[in-house]
Design a protein around this motif. Structure first.
Motif, short mmCIF file in Angstrom:
data_model
loop_
_atom_site.label_atom_id
_atom_site.label_comp_id
_atom_site.label_asym_id
_atom_site.label_seq_id
_atom_site.Cartn_x
_atom_site.Cartn_y
_atom_site.Cartn_z
N VAL B 67 -96.49 -12.40 79.08
CA VAL B 67 -95.51 -12.62 77.94
C VAL B 67 -96.40 -13.34 76.68
N ASP B 68 -96.84 -14.59 77.45
CA ASP B 68 -97.68 -15.50 76.32
C ASP B 68 -99.26 -14.70 75.67
N ASP B 69 -99.57 -14.00 76.79
CA ASP B 69 -100.87 -13.19 76.43
C ASP B 69 -100.57 -12.32 75.39
N ILE B 70 -99.55 -11.59 75.26
CA ILE B 70 -99.07 -10.89 74.49
C ILE B 70 -98.49 -11.31 73.07
N ILE B 71 -98.00 -12.40 73.18
CA ILE B 71 -97.51 -13.27 71.86
C ILE B 71 -98.89 -13.65 71.00
N LYS B 72 -99.93 -14.18 72.09
CA LYS B 72 -101.26 -14.67 71.31
C LYS B 72 -101.97 -13.42 70.71
N ALA B 73 -101.99 -12.23 71.49
CA ALA B 73 -102.58 -11.06 70.88
C ALA B 73 -101.96 -10.66 69.56
N THR B 74 -100.45 -10.74 69.71
CA THR B 74 -99.90 -10.42 68.34
C THR B 74 -100.24 -11.29 67.02
N LEU B 75 -100.37 -12.67 67.65
CA LEU B 75 -100.42 -13.65 66.61
C LEU B 75 -101.99 -13.26 65.75
N LEU B 76 -102.86 -12.81 66.87
CA LEU B 76 -104.27 -12.78 66.45
C LEU B 76 -104.45 -11.41 65.46
N ALA B 77 -103.45 -10.67 65.68
CA ALA B 77 -103.62 -9.31 65.06
C ALA B 77 -102.85 -9.36 63.74
N VAL B 78 -102.25 -10.46 63.34
CA VAL B 78 -101.45 -10.76 62.09
C VAL B 78 -102.48 -10.95 60.81
N ASP B 79 -102.28 -10.08 59.83
CA ASP B 79 -103.02 -9.90 58.69
C ASP B 79 -102.06 -10.47 57.74
N PHE B 80 -102.63 -11.84 57.32
CA PHE B 80 -101.75 -12.64 56.26
C PHE B 80 -101.60 -11.99 54.95
N LYS B 81 -102.70 -11.02 54.48
CA LYS B 81 -102.84 -10.49 53.12
C LYS B 81 -101.83 -9.23 53.29
N ASP B 82 -101.28 -8.79 54.23
CA ASP B 82 -100.66 -7.47 54.42
C ASP B 82 -99.06 -7.62 54.83
N SER B 84 -96.59 -5.69 54.97
CA SER B 84 -95.85 -5.09 56.12
C SER B 84 -96.49 -5.11 57.42
N ASN B 85 -97.83 -5.55 57.41
CA ASN B 85 -98.15 -6.03 58.82
C ASN B 85 -97.63 -7.32 59.36
N LEU B 90 -94.01 -10.12 62.72
CA LEU B 90 -93.19 -11.16 62.96
C LEU B 90 -91.83 -10.56 63.82
N LEU B 91 -91.52 -9.24 63.61
CA LEU B 91 -90.35 -8.91 64.59
C LEU B 91 -90.79 -8.75 65.78
N ILE B 92 -91.96 -8.45 66.27
CA ILE B 92 -92.28 -8.27 67.79
C ILE B 92 -92.46 -9.93 68.22
N LEU B 93 -93.05 -10.63 67.33
CA LEU B 93 -93.06 -12.34 67.93
C LEU B 93 -91.55 -12.80 67.98
N ARG B 94 -90.64 -12.33 67.26
CA ARG B 94 -89.18 -12.96 67.38
C ARG B 94 -88.63 -12.62 68.65
#
Lengths: 455, 101
Positions: B67-82, B84-85, B90-94
């Protein structure tokens, strides 16, 4: 072994790392400082290679409209492989932390530039010395002539000036004539007599024919009395240039709010009365037409900067920023009479003269066309008109056609409902003293050439 | 509330620390970019309070590394300029972070 020139000079004379750091630090904290430094310095002006790298990185970010913060510079440096060691980072952090000062940015920039000039001069002396040592049997006259030329070039380039030799002038003249000759032939053969423009469209066919468009480096002055279409003329030009042709331009307005400008566009792009749009008295079909109009504005090159406290200095920094970031070809200032006075002792006309001079220089330096709107006196005259005329390349006046002219002027009777004149008071590249009849629809805020009646 | 000077100090020191971690090989390029973007977003733009609150709640678990690995992978995929992304991630992380509560 003789001591080299460089060895005889102290480090203090050759470079000033403190000034370099202050310039960079200001750039990382203030957009104004960034604009000023980007326009006055080059990477080669920095003595420290690390400082040159940081300057280059801020320049790359600035051109991409990214505020060059510490983090953004780190990211860009990393992606370009330019910040590799802990020492590089420490140096950058040191600059960011300890040299916040943008009030004296011009002073620090001058220090950096002056040191760079000294280094170039030293390089010149070193090369001259080497030449002297290597050629034992040289022609002294030739040697001195070459040195003089190099030194003159060094100074001339630094003051951003240039002397045209007779050869330069002859080549330039021939090129210009040849270009016009070929264009004339093209007009006759390809365009069937329609003259292609040299610059940006004016939005009026008749004015295009006489001026060949607004050219880079041109200062255009448009005068009108209050309430007689200054802003409408400016936005008509903006529509022709930025919406119809997709070129980038900047519109500086000193008296209208963002909402007022946006609403005017609704009327211009939909041809629906401005008053009705303003109060919302429109039907659904008209709403859809207006929406359609705004979608054209969305894809255009129109950048607006409402700025009630505009000063001549501010126009320079804004124009430089938009030239770098948006590649603008035209800037319109609506209008210069409302610009802030720095020196209360100056008379109104002196202030206007100063502004107009600044704008002419700006147009030439940035190679953009600059249009300044000015307010005419109630009698149609302009304060400081003679001086403004001297500075401008094209001076236009917009005024209603007097009723008696409409009733008596036989030439005007050949047009369909003309109601305004564009008078060409000065035209550096062509005919002046011409009056062009146009149709100005005050309600729709639109302008167009008055059409000739069918025979 | 910290003063502007304290915010600035925090920003400068954190950025330097993140960069040091990268140069000394303790984080990779993706992690570097995520952390710098997060810093810029939180301190300069003063945005993404929800993301910060979520990250505060995130405690690495001994029993469920996946689960921690998935959280980290999700965080790294965050595009702060987009936007909707960002909202999608954020939904997934929550959901992922709340899994462990």
């Amino acid at each position: 072994m003789p001591v080299s020139i460089r060895q005889q000079l102290s480090d203090e004379m050759m470079f000033d790392l403190e000034s370099e750091k202050r310039v960079l630090s200001s750039m990382l904290h203030s957009e104004e400082a960034c604009i000023e430094a980007q326009n006055s310095l080059t990477t080669a002006d920095f003595y420290s290679p690390k400082h040159a790298t940081i300057f280059e990185l801020t320049g790359i970010l600035f051109a991409r409209e990214i505020r060059p913060t510490y983090v953004e510079v780190l990211k860009e440096g990393h992606s370009l492989g330019l910040l590799k060691s802990t020492r590089d980072i420490e140096e950058l952090k040191h600059i960011v932390e300890h040299y916040i000062d943008d009030e004296n940015i011009k002073y620090w920039i001058k220090r950096v530039r002056d040191k760079a000039r000294v280094r170039k001069f030293v390089e010149f002396l070193k090369n001259s010395m080497e030449l002297l040592q290597s050629e034992s049997d040289q022609e002294v006259e030739q040697l001195l002539m070459e040195a003089e030329e190099k030194l003159t070039n060094l100074t001339a380039l630094e003051i951003d000036d240039r002397v045209d030799t007779p050869e330069d002038m002859a080549s330039l003249g021939y090129d210009e004539v040849e270009r016009r000759f070929l264009r004339y032939r093209e007009i006759q053969e390809v365009h069937k007599g329609v003259i292609p423009l040299d610059g940006l469209t004016t939005g009026f066919d008749s004015l295009n024919r006489i001026t060949l468009g607004y050219k880079p480096g041109d200062l255009i002055i448009l005068g009108a009395q209050t309430g007689h279409g200054k802003t409408a003329f400016a936005l008509h030009t903006a529509k022709a240039v930025a919406v119809d042709q997709g070129m980038s331009m900047l519109y500086l307005n000193t008296e209208m709010s963002r909402q007022q400008i946006a609403l005017r566009w609704g009327s211009i792009l939909s041809s629906i009365d401005h008053d009705r749009i303003r109060i919302g008295d429109i039907n659904e079909n008209e709403l859809s037409i207006i929406l359609n109009g705004y979608s054209r504005l969305r894809g255009s090159g129109f950048y607006s900067y409402p700025c009630p406290n505009l000063t001549p200095e501010k126009t320079i920094s804004i124009a430089r920023k938009f030239k770098t970031q948006k590649k603008i070809d035209l800037m319109i200032i609506d209008y210069i009479g409302r610009m802030e006075k720095h020196d209360p002792r100056l008379q109104e006309w002196q202030m206007l003269e100063q502004i107009v001079k600044t704008q002419k220089m700006l147009a030439q330096n940035l190679q953009v066309a600059v249009m300044c709107l000015v307010q005419l006196n109630p009698d149609g005259t302009l304060q400081g008109a003679k001086r403004m005329k001297n500075e401008s390349d094209l001076m236009l006046k917009l005024s209603p056609i007097p009723r008696e002219d409409l009733a008596e002027d036989e030439e005007l009777k050949k047009y369909v409902n003309p109601n305004y004149y564009i008078s060409i008071e000065k035209n550096r590249d062509g005919r002046s003293g011409v009056r062009i009849p146009i149709q100005f629809d005050l309600q729709k805020q639109t302008m167009k050439d008055a059409e000739r009646m069918a025979r | 509330m910290p003063t502007n000077a304290e915010w600035k100090l925090l920003y400068d020191d954190t950025a330097t620390t993140i960069m040091d971690l990268f140069i000394t090989g303790r984080i990779d390029s993706g992690e570097l970019h995520f952390l710098l973007n997060l810093l810029e977003t939180v301190i300069i733009k003063r945005e993404q309070r929800e993301l910060i609150n979520l990250l505060k709640k995130w405690q690495p678990r001994a029993d469920c590394n996946e689960v921690d690995d998935i959280i980290k992978a999700t965080l790294l995929a965050v595009d702060f300029k987009d936007q909707s992304n960002l909202e999608h991630n954020l939904l997934i992380l929550r959901d992922l972070i709340n899994l462990g509560e």
